[in-house]
Enzyme design. Structure first.
Site, PDB file in Angstrom:
ATOM      1  N   ARG A 260       1.500  -8.841  10.036  1.00 54.08           N
ATOM      2  CA  ARG A 260       2.815  -8.231  10.292  1.00 54.08           C
ATOM      3  C   ARG A 260       2.627  -6.945  11.093  1.00 54.08           C
ATOM      4  NH1 ARG A 260       1.052  -6.432   5.202  1.00 54.08           N
ATOM      5  NH2 ARG A 260       0.769  -4.181   5.268  1.00 54.08           N
TER       6      ARG A 260
ATOM      7  N   HIS B  33      -3.598   2.816  -3.703  1.00 53.41           N
ATOM      8  CA  HIS B  33      -3.443   1.806  -2.654  1.00 53.41           C
ATOM      9  C   HIS B  33      -2.184   1.986  -1.812  1.00 53.41           C
ATOM     10  CE1 HIS B  33      -7.002   0.057  -4.288  1.00 53.41           C
ATOM     11  NE2 HIS B  33      -6.432  -0.086  -5.472  1.00 53.41           N
TER      12      HIS B  33
ATOM     13  N   GLU C 243     -17.926  -9.606  -4.060  1.00 48.99           N
ATOM     14  CA  GLU C 243     -18.447  -8.870  -2.904  1.00 48.99           C
ATOM     15  C   GLU C 243     -19.317  -7.726  -3.371  1.00 48.99           C
ATOM     16  OE1 GLU C 243     -15.090  -7.331  -0.712  1.00 48.99           O
ATOM     17  OE2 GLU C 243     -14.928  -9.166   0.481  1.00 48.99           O
ATOM     18  N   LYS C 244     -20.208  -7.315  -2.507  1.00 45.80           N
ATOM     19  CA  LYS C 244     -20.930  -6.055  -2.684  1.00 45.80           C
ATOM     20  C   LYS C 244     -19.871  -4.955  -2.745  1.00 45.80           C
ATOM     21  CE  LYS C 244     -24.436  -3.121  -2.248  1.00 45.80           C
ATOM     22  NZ  LYS C 244     -25.371  -3.070  -3.396  1.00 45.80           N
TER      23      LYS C 244
HETATM   24  C1  MV4 Z   1     -13.356  -2.899  -1.610  1.00 47.76           C
HETATM   25  C2  MV4 Z   1     -13.843  -1.623  -1.959  1.00 47.76           C
HETATM   26  C3  MV4 Z   1     -15.212  -1.464  -2.042  1.00 47.76           C
HETATM   27  N1  MV4 Z   1     -16.024  -2.527  -1.803  1.00 47.76           N
HETATM   28  N2  MV4 Z   1     -14.208  -3.920  -1.381  1.00 47.76           N
HETATM   29  C4  MV4 Z   1      -8.714  -1.886  -2.110  1.00 47.76           C
HETATM   30  C5  MV4 Z   1      -7.566  -2.488  -1.385  1.00 47.76           C
HETATM   31  C6  MV4 Z   1      -8.034  -3.763  -0.818  1.00 47.76           C
HETATM   32  N3  MV4 Z   1      -7.447  -3.954   0.477  1.00 47.76           N
HETATM   33  C7  MV4 Z   1      -9.504  -3.642  -0.765  1.00 47.76           C
HETATM   34  N4  MV4 Z   1      -9.860  -2.502  -1.541  1.00 47.76           N
HETATM   35  C8  MV4 Z   1     -11.144  -2.153  -1.699  1.00 47.76           C
HETATM   36  N5  MV4 Z   1     -12.039  -3.142  -1.484  1.00 47.76           N
HETATM   37  C9  MV4 Z   1     -15.509  -3.701  -1.474  1.00 47.76           C
HETATM   38  N6  MV4 Z   1     -16.326  -4.733  -1.247  1.00 47.76           N
HETATM   39  C10 MV4 Z   1     -12.925  -0.594  -2.189  1.00 47.76           C
HETATM   40  C11 MV4 Z   1     -11.564  -0.850  -2.072  1.00 47.76           C
HETATM   41  C12 MV4 Z   1     -10.699   0.293  -2.287  1.00 47.76           C
HETATM   42  C13 MV4 Z   1      -9.950   0.840  -1.234  1.00 47.76           C
HETATM   43  C14 MV4 Z   1      -9.960   0.302   0.041  1.00 47.76           C
HETATM   44  C15 MV4 Z   1      -9.218   0.844   1.058  1.00 47.76           C
HETATM   45  C16 MV4 Z   1      -8.474   1.986   0.825  1.00 47.76           C
HETATM   46  C17 MV4 Z   1      -8.431   2.562  -0.406  1.00 47.76           C
HETATM   47  C18 MV4 Z   1      -9.165   1.994  -1.463  1.00 47.76           C
HETATM   48  C19 MV4 Z   1      -9.142   2.583  -2.721  1.00 47.76           C
HETATM   49  C20 MV4 Z   1      -9.860   2.014  -3.743  1.00 47.76           C
HETATM   50  C21 MV4 Z   1     -10.635   0.870  -3.530  1.00 47.76           C
END
Ligand code: MV4
Length: 447
Positions: A291, A235, A200-201
């Site tokens: 959930r 997280h 993903e981007k």
């Molecule tokens: C991402 C992202 C940036 N770009 N996807 C982390 C948990 C998972 N549910 C998805 N996550 C992320 N996906 C893209 N394309 C950054 C994160 C991420 C994040 C997302 C939600 C809440 C906190 C986070 C902390 C670090 C990275």
């Protein structure tokens, strides 16, 4: 309606579900490990069954023991809470085969959303905006290079069997891509027994905004607005609020409508959460949780609707109690997760709570299964309670939260309460001006 519900969980969520059952006049059975014999939900339930020793895999994750407890007590439904077996498709299927209702979606819907590639493909097909990236699994470096060049760097490689932040690798430029792809695949294979990864981007400064949805299993879907869960550490969500300080009513109605329609078209049953990253006014789907979530009370606070009642109604075939036009948003709510942890290092701090005093007054809700003299066992996660505060607007909510935090007393162990007392006085937090990286940066500065 059900006669008897078995609650396959522990702690504050077991108590939360038990309260809903009592209000609906449904008998309750709880299962517990030997470590939880003194827990509040065990004392308050109509019946309890000890299902094994402290480790979760031998008790709260032991499907055979839980099905046996249903058979022995004559429970006609199981509420899984969150965590443990709540997103286990096999568990949902086994209960169905025993004519016991799983209070949640079908095993097939759980399976689709548990596979992040399949979940994203499904979301896209249903008209939900997704993060630009590969259409499915990527195995070849050449293909990865082509996709990354197309969407632009930085990119992120995610494990299809991951989720919640497990198994992710960022590549800032083409120079990082080969290593990122190889490590992501081998780590995914080792951790999940499935080495499928997708690209993903990478969004650099998004917020985490999730939409609460419900399906009635008969083609109707509704949304209950969004929650902003951007304040996380490793997280783990720390602070959640509804509505998101970043959205206006028009954006809310739009993304909510898209999600509700998708849930209807999917024929989904029960509670779900559609997770998005939100950046520069755009929503990008990342995952769906099948959930009830820890942070559901902020949605309850601003809608006045008991989401566990709705789960039970839908699972018993009674349908939702509300139509979309009946769901009105009122004021602002914030939830603080109170963990038995050091407030700076987040090291777990189990032990005996010598004194526990909760705040009260207008707009205050505390969901917790602990009490003065309770000994926190070291085997499970460290959430000991949630403080949920409601006000007519965000300013009133913050004033009330500050006051409630001053009243809260938990003696004998370390908790995350001091962190919240700091956050409530912070200017960025007061302004709602934060993204998914804000808390980690703040904690790094404070050290
Ligand atoms: C991402 C992202 C940036 N770009 N996807 C982390 C948990 C998972 N549910 C998805 N996550 C992320 N996906 C893209 N394309 C950054 C994160 C991420 C994040 C997302 C939600 C809440 C906190 C986070 C902390 C670090 C990275």
């Amino acid at each position: 309606m059900f006669q008897k519900i078995l609650i396959a969980n522990r702690g504050e969520i077991a108590l939360r579900v038990l309260r809903a059952c009592k209000e609906l006049g449904i008998q309750t059975v709880v299962v517990h490990s030997t470590a939880d014999a003194d827990a509040m939900h065990v004392r308050l339930a109509d019946e309890s069954v000890c299902i094994g020793p402290p480790p979760s895999r031998d008790s709260y994750l032991n499907i055979h023991q839980i099905v046996a407890a249903c058979e022995i007590t004559g429970a006609d439904a199981v509420h899984p809470g969150y965590g443990f077996l709540s997103e286990n498709a096999k568990f949902a299927d086994i209960l169905a085969a025993h004519n016991i209702t799983f209070i949640g979606p079908s095993g097939d819907h759980i399976r689709i959303m548990g596979d992040k590639i399949e979940a994203k493909r499904t979301a896209k097909r249903l008209g939900i905006p997704v993060v630009p990236g590969s259409d499915g699994a990527v195995t070849e470096e050449k293909e990865a290079r082509r996709i990354a060049a197309e969407i632009g760097y930085p990119v992120i490689i995610k494990a299809s069997a991951g989720g919640g932040g497990r198994g992710m690798k960022v590549a800032l430029s083409e120079a990082d891509l080969e290593i990122a792809l190889q490590t992501a695949r081998s780590e995914a294979g080792a951790a999940f027994g499935d080495d499928a990864v997708y690209i993903e981007k990478y969004l650099e400064k998004p917020r985490h905004i999730e939409v609460q949805v419900f399906g009635d299993g008969a083609g109707r879907g509704v949304h209950f607005g969004e929650r902003d869960c951007s304040l996380q550490r490793r997280h783990q969500k720390v602070w959640e609020e509804a509505p998101s300080p970043a959205l206006n009513a028009e954006e809310r109605a739009h993304i909510g409508g898209v999600c509700a329609k998708a849930i209807a078209d999917l024929g989904y049953s029960g509670a779900g959460t559609i997770e998005f990253l939100y950046e520069n006014g755009e929503f990008y789907f990342i995952e769906m949780n099948t959930r009830l979530q820890v942070e559901h009370p902020v949605t309850e606070a601003i809608t006045g609707i008991d989401l566990v009642h709705e789960q039970i109604r839908v699972a018993s075939g009674g349908g939702l109690s509300v139509r979309q036009e009946d769901i009105k948003f009122n004021g602002h709510a914030i939830e603080c997760r109170i963990n038995a942890e050091d407030p700076r290092t987040f090291t777990p701090s189990p032990g005996t709570i010598t004194h526990f005093h909760t705040p009260g007054g207008l707009g205050i809700r505390v969901d917790s299964g602990v009490y003065s003299g309770y000994k926190i066992p070291p085997y499970y996660d460290s959430l000991i309670g949630k403080l949920i505060v409601h006000g007519r607007n965000r300013v009133e909510c913050m004033m009330r939260l500050r006051r409630a935090l001053d009243e809260f007393v938990v003696d004998g162990i370390k908790t995350t309460l001091p962190l919240f007392r700091d956050l409530v006085g912070n200017a960025d937090i007061a302004n709602g001006d934060y993204d998914i990286h804000w808390l980690e940066k703040y904690l790094a500065k404070e050290e």
